[in-house]
Design a protein around this motif. Structure first.
Motif, PDB file in Angstrom:
ATOM      1  N   LEU A 193       0.903  -1.217   0.047  1.00  0.00           N
ATOM      2  CA  LEU A 193       0.069  -0.028  -0.019  1.00  0.00           C
ATOM      3  C   LEU A 193       0.754   1.214  -0.160  1.00  0.00           C
ATOM      4  N   ARG A 194       1.837   1.346   0.864  1.00  0.00           N
ATOM      5  CA  ARG A 194       2.602   2.679   0.781  1.00  0.00           C
ATOM      6  C   ARG A 194       3.279   2.812  -0.108  1.00  0.00           C
ATOM      7  N   LEU A 195       4.088   1.746  -0.691  1.00  0.00           N
ATOM      8  CA  LEU A 195       4.878   1.726  -1.964  1.00  0.00           C
ATOM      9  C   LEU A 195       3.851   2.219  -3.144  1.00  0.00           C
ATOM     10  N   SER A 196       2.546   1.817  -3.240  1.00  0.00           N
ATOM     11  CA  SER A 196       1.948   2.115  -4.454  1.00  0.00           C
ATOM     12  C   SER A 196       1.394   3.325  -4.176  1.00  0.00           C
ATOM     13  N   ARG A 197       1.210   3.854  -3.186  1.00  0.00           N
ATOM     14  CA  ARG A 197       0.777   5.435  -2.984  1.00  0.00           C
ATOM     15  C   ARG A 197       1.781   6.366  -3.309  1.00  0.00           C
ATOM     16  N   VAL A 198       2.911   6.156  -2.913  1.00  0.00           N
ATOM     17  CA  VAL A 198       3.846   7.052  -3.304  1.00  0.00           C
ATOM     18  C   VAL A 198       4.490   7.068  -4.901  1.00  0.00           C
ATOM     19  N   MET A 199       4.194   5.866  -5.112  1.00  0.00           N
ATOM     20  CA  MET A 199       4.445   5.621  -6.712  1.00  0.00           C
ATOM     21  C   MET A 199       3.193   6.438  -7.673  1.00  0.00           C
ATOM     22  N   GLN A 200       2.080   6.378  -6.885  1.00  0.00           N
ATOM     23  CA  GLN A 200       0.916   6.955  -7.522  1.00  0.00           C
ATOM     24  C   GLN A 200       0.812   8.671  -7.516  1.00  0.00           C
ATOM     25  N   ALA A 201       1.602   9.035  -6.285  1.00  0.00           N
ATOM     26  CA  ALA A 201       1.639  10.370  -6.081  1.00  0.00           C
ATOM     27  C   ALA A 201       2.635  11.037  -7.302  1.00  0.00           C
ATOM     28  N   TYR A 202       3.729  10.057  -7.530  1.00  0.00           N
ATOM     29  CA  TYR A 202       4.830  10.645  -8.314  1.00  0.00           C
ATOM     30  C   TYR A 202       4.199  10.611  -9.795  1.00  0.00           C
ATOM     31  N   MET A 203       3.564   9.805 -10.229  1.00  0.00           N
ATOM     32  CA  MET A 203       2.732   9.409 -11.571  1.00  0.00           C
ATOM     33  C   MET A 203       1.723  10.349 -11.820  1.00  0.00           C
ATOM     34  N   LEU A 204       0.730  10.909 -10.676  1.00  0.00           N
ATOM     35  CA  LEU A 204      -0.145  11.773 -10.858  1.00  0.00           C
ATOM     36  C   LEU A 204       0.585  13.101 -10.979  1.00  0.00           C
ATOM     37  N   TYR A 205       1.584  13.505 -10.421  1.00  0.00           N
ATOM     38  CA  TYR A 205       2.371  14.775 -10.388  1.00  0.00           C
ATOM     39  C   TYR A 205       2.714  14.991 -11.818  1.00  0.00           C
ATOM     40  N   LEU A 206       3.419  13.814 -12.396  1.00  0.00           N
ATOM     41  CA  LEU A 206       3.979  14.015 -13.955  1.00  0.00           C
ATOM     42  C   LEU A 206       2.781  14.219 -14.939  1.00  0.00           C
ATOM     43  N   HIS A 207       1.695  13.226 -14.376  1.00  0.00           N
ATOM     44  CA  HIS A 207       0.389  13.374 -15.247  1.00  0.00           C
ATOM     45  C   HIS A 207       0.092  14.965 -15.456  1.00  0.00           C
ATOM     46  N   LYS A 208       0.127  15.492 -14.060  1.00  0.00           N
ATOM     47  CA  LYS A 208      -0.472  16.791 -14.170  1.00  0.00           C
ATOM     48  C   LYS A 208       0.404  17.999 -14.757  1.00  0.00           C
ATOM     49  N   ILE A 209       1.468  17.848 -14.672  1.00  0.00           N
ATOM     50  CA  ILE A 209       2.438  19.058 -15.124  1.00  0.00           C
ATOM     51  C   ILE A 209       2.495  18.881 -16.847  1.00  0.00           C
ATOM     52  N   THR A 210       2.336  17.405 -17.318  1.00  0.00           N
ATOM     53  CA  THR A 210       2.727  17.477 -18.814  1.00  0.00           C
ATOM     54  C   THR A 210       0.947  17.247 -19.327  1.00  0.00           C
ATOM     55  N   ARG A 211      -0.002  17.613 -18.913  1.00  0.00           N
ATOM     56  CA  ARG A 211      -1.410  17.187 -19.375  1.00  0.00           C
ATOM     57  C   ARG A 211      -1.515  17.946 -20.768  1.00  0.00           C
ATOM     58  N   GLY A 212      -0.977  18.982 -20.798  1.00  0.00           N
ATOM     59  CA  GLY A 212      -0.978  19.747 -22.019  1.00  0.00           C
ATOM     60  C   GLY A 212      -0.126  19.570 -23.244  1.00  0.00           C
TER      61      GLY A 212
END
Length: 668
Positions: free
Chosen positions: A434-453
């Protein structure tokens, strides 16, 4: 005679010779009939539908065939002209030209120049051979008239090629002609001597050649290129393509049906490549040494169906990287953690960047979580655990269990222990990950957010290692974006610190964070982790600096030079820094070397440092002064990150120092 390079003088001689003699001019015209329409635009023409390449304006042809066609060979090359074969050109195209696959960096200009010169020379030499140019010049000289001999002699002597009437003497007295002169006249009838660099100019030819070297995906059948790009990770030539024909036959159906997973076939035993079910999920979940080669290391590849299901949904770029790194157990851990995340909306490049970011540290994070659960749930006493024990416990000689500790050295053992104890219970496995999945998810979502355009073409360059690729700058120009502007998008900022999202700054903190088994909230963001990492790094840095300074200096607090710690002057506040803690805090906040470089001089009363802040609190600066003979002397005034301040503020600092010297000097 100079024969090594074409000079304008020789080009002029060549053109005049052709005006003098129709026979010599016919040699040139026959060459032009073959390649007169050739230019750099039609040097290589690709027909993607028919998988053909027309070389030299259709003079030669390459035809590529899928293995399931009626043709025996996957490549047929036609390098003949009127029954005459261009062997050197065929050798050049098949052996000397390399087609780039995953190495997308620009080719070196010197390499391209050498290849372009080689191609042009081979082609023009071949055409000259086809028209029998050398033989025709010799035949012309045998029947040379006195009139033409005299004119040519005048031309040659005027150009200082020779100093007496060689050809006239030859015609009149039948003296032997120097072989060097015959060769010179033969060269004068070639396209290269007559037109020089006007024919197939070198720079455009280099560009055409460069484009062709990156065009294999256009002229090869899609499945064939997929196989070659995996088999030759950087580049291949057409000779290697033909040598690879048997492998292409075996892999072709898999490349058509499951192209994304093809990288894993390369890890399987070659004698099984023709099997229909080679890429079944079963082979990824079971210990089949019959299927996999030894280089995949630990089997099975994955312990849980969920991870394999996630794997089968990924794109080729993600799976290619995974197939090249799957022998590392830490990568398998990262994949398993990812399988508990909804990554369906994330771009493949974001998923790949996330996997690469966590590929090593995921193992340590996983082990910390495993160790915690093992202690909480008494895994080592579990009935399904027969092979592991915790290091440090007493062990008899008859006890063959492996003693393990929460160390990266025992990653495979921890994975085995978890598999044996959990018995595939997905809920327990999810809790551990769970903890590893959530930190990886946080990283993925941040990259997704800054590159969505970003468009797909720009997404290909989000990872720093891709910035060396040849198309990077042209894609940025398409988006009217500067390189620095693009890279700024990937910086994490806060508290006067700026680090790349790809830097290990946050990752280093997370490894330590996992040691304490602190929970990770579902809504934790990567920016939140960044701020936590900043506090952690500051604490570590401060601890290290204090330790070093205390080791070097006996005191950590010293007497102030100023009568008051805080002094106000012209809407500004000045704080004298009089202890190690404040020096370190100033260094950390302003990202400068104040504590490390000036502490000793400040303690020895050779230097005085102030924190200077505006009345509004918006402007913060560090002011440094020498202390000499009881007087303060201005040294420097800087913003955070050692940025120099404007003269207006320097002038205020100078006025403040002057006022101090007038009011309180001499300082002791």
């Amino acid at each position: 005679m100079e024969q090594d390079r074409l000079v304008p003088q020789y080009q002029g001689i060549a053109k005049q010779l052709l005006r003098i003699s129709k026979s010599l001019n016919d040699i040139l015209q026959d060459q032009l009939k073959i390649v007169g329409g050739l230019n750099t635009q039609n040097m290589f023409r690709i027909d993607q539908e028919w998988h053909t390449v027309q070389v030299a304006n259709g003079l030669f042809q390459l035809q590529f065939y899928a293995p399931d066609s009626a043709q025996k060979s996957i490549l047929h090359g036609d390098f003949t002209y009127l029954g005459q074969k261009a062997e050197l050109l065929e050798e050049f195209i098949l052996h000397d030209l390399y087609f780039l696959t995953n190495d997308l960096k620009p080719q070196h200009s010197l390499y391209l120049r050498q290849k372009a010169q080689q191609l042009r020379q081979i082609l023009l030499d071949q055409v000259y051979l086809w028209v029998h140019g050398a033989e025709r010049v010799r035949a012309y000289l045998k029947n040379l008239s006195l009139f033409e001999a005299e004119i040519i002699d005048q031309l040659m002597m005027k150009a200082n090629i020779y100093s007496f009437a060689v050809l006239t003497d030859y015609v009149m007295n039948r003296t032997a002609l120097p072989e060097t002169l015959i060769q010179f006249l033969q060269e004068m009838c070639s396209i290269q001597k007559v037109y020089g660099n006007e024919f197939l100019p070198l720079q455009p030819l280099m560009e055409a050649l460069d484009e062709f070297c990156f065009s294999a995906a256009q002229f090869l059948p899609v499945a064939m290129y997929r196989i070659m790009a995996l088999s030759f990770e950087e580049r291949f030539n057409l000779h290697e393509l033909m040598e690879h024909q048997d492998d292409i036959h075996l892999l072709y159906r898999h490349a058509q049906e499951q192209p994304a997973l093809l990288g894993f076939v390369r890890l399987m035993r070659r004698e099984l490549w023709q099997r229909d079910n080679l890429l079944s999920k079963h082979n990824f979940l079971h210990c089949s040494t019959v299927v996999w080669q030894k280089k995949v290391a630990k089997l099975p590849l994955f312990d849980y169906p969920r991870a394999v299901n996630w794997l089968f949904k990924q794109s080729a770029e993600v799976l290619d990287w995974l197939s090249r790194n799957i022998q590392h157990s830490s990568v398998r851990v990262a994949v398993t953690a990812f399988s508990f995340i909804d990554s369906s909306q994330a771009h493949p490049q974001v998923i790949l960047a996330t996997l690469q970011y966590f590929q090593h540290c995921s193992a340590r994070m996983f082990i910390h979580s495993c160790h915690y659960f093992a202690m909480q749930e008494a895994w080592f006493e579990h009935e399904c655990n027969q092979g592991m024990m915790l290091k440090g416990q007493s062990q008899s000689l008859e006890d063959h269990r492996i003693a393990i500790s929460p160390s990266i050295l025992y990653l495979d053992e921890w994975m085995d222990l978890m598999r044996n104890v959990t018995q595939g219970n997905e809920q327990i496995i999810k809790k551990i990950y769970l903890r590893l999945s959530r930190v990886m998810q946080a990283y993925m979502l941040y990259l997704h957010k800054i590159t969505r355009g970003f468009g797909n073409d720009l997404m290909a360059y989000i990872r720093p290692e891709t910035h060396q690729n040849r198309e990077f700058y042209s894609v940025l120009q398409h988006y009217k974006m500067r390189q620095d502007e693009f890279r700024q998008i990937f910086y994490l900022r806060g508290r006067n610190i700026r680090v790349s999202v790809f830097d290990s700054y946050v990752r280093d903190y997370l490894v330590e964070f996992f040691k304490d088994n602190k929970p990770v909230a579902k809504n934790t963001s990567w920016i939140g982790f960044y701020h936590q990492a900043t506090d952690w790094h500051n604490h570590i840095q401060k601890r290290e600096i204090i330790s070093q300074l205390r080791k070097n200096y006996a005191v950590s607090v010293w007497q102030a030079v100023m009568p008051e710690k805080f002094m106000h002057f012209s809407s500004w506040s000045f704080e004298e820094l009089t202890d190690l803690d404040r020096l370190i805090e100033e260094s950390q906040r302003c990202q400068n070397c104040l504590a490390a470089s000036y502490a000793q001089r400040i303690m020895e009363r050779e230097y005085v440092a102030f924190h200077m802040v505006s009345q509004t609190g918006k402007l913060h600066m560090t002011l440094g002064c020498y202390l000499r003979e009881g007087q303060l002397i201005y040294d420097q005034l800087e913003y955070p990150h050692n940025r120099k301040t404007e003269y207006l503020f320097v002038n205020i600092a100078l006025q403040f120092i002057s006022w101090l010297n007038q009011q309180f000097a001499p300082f002791k």
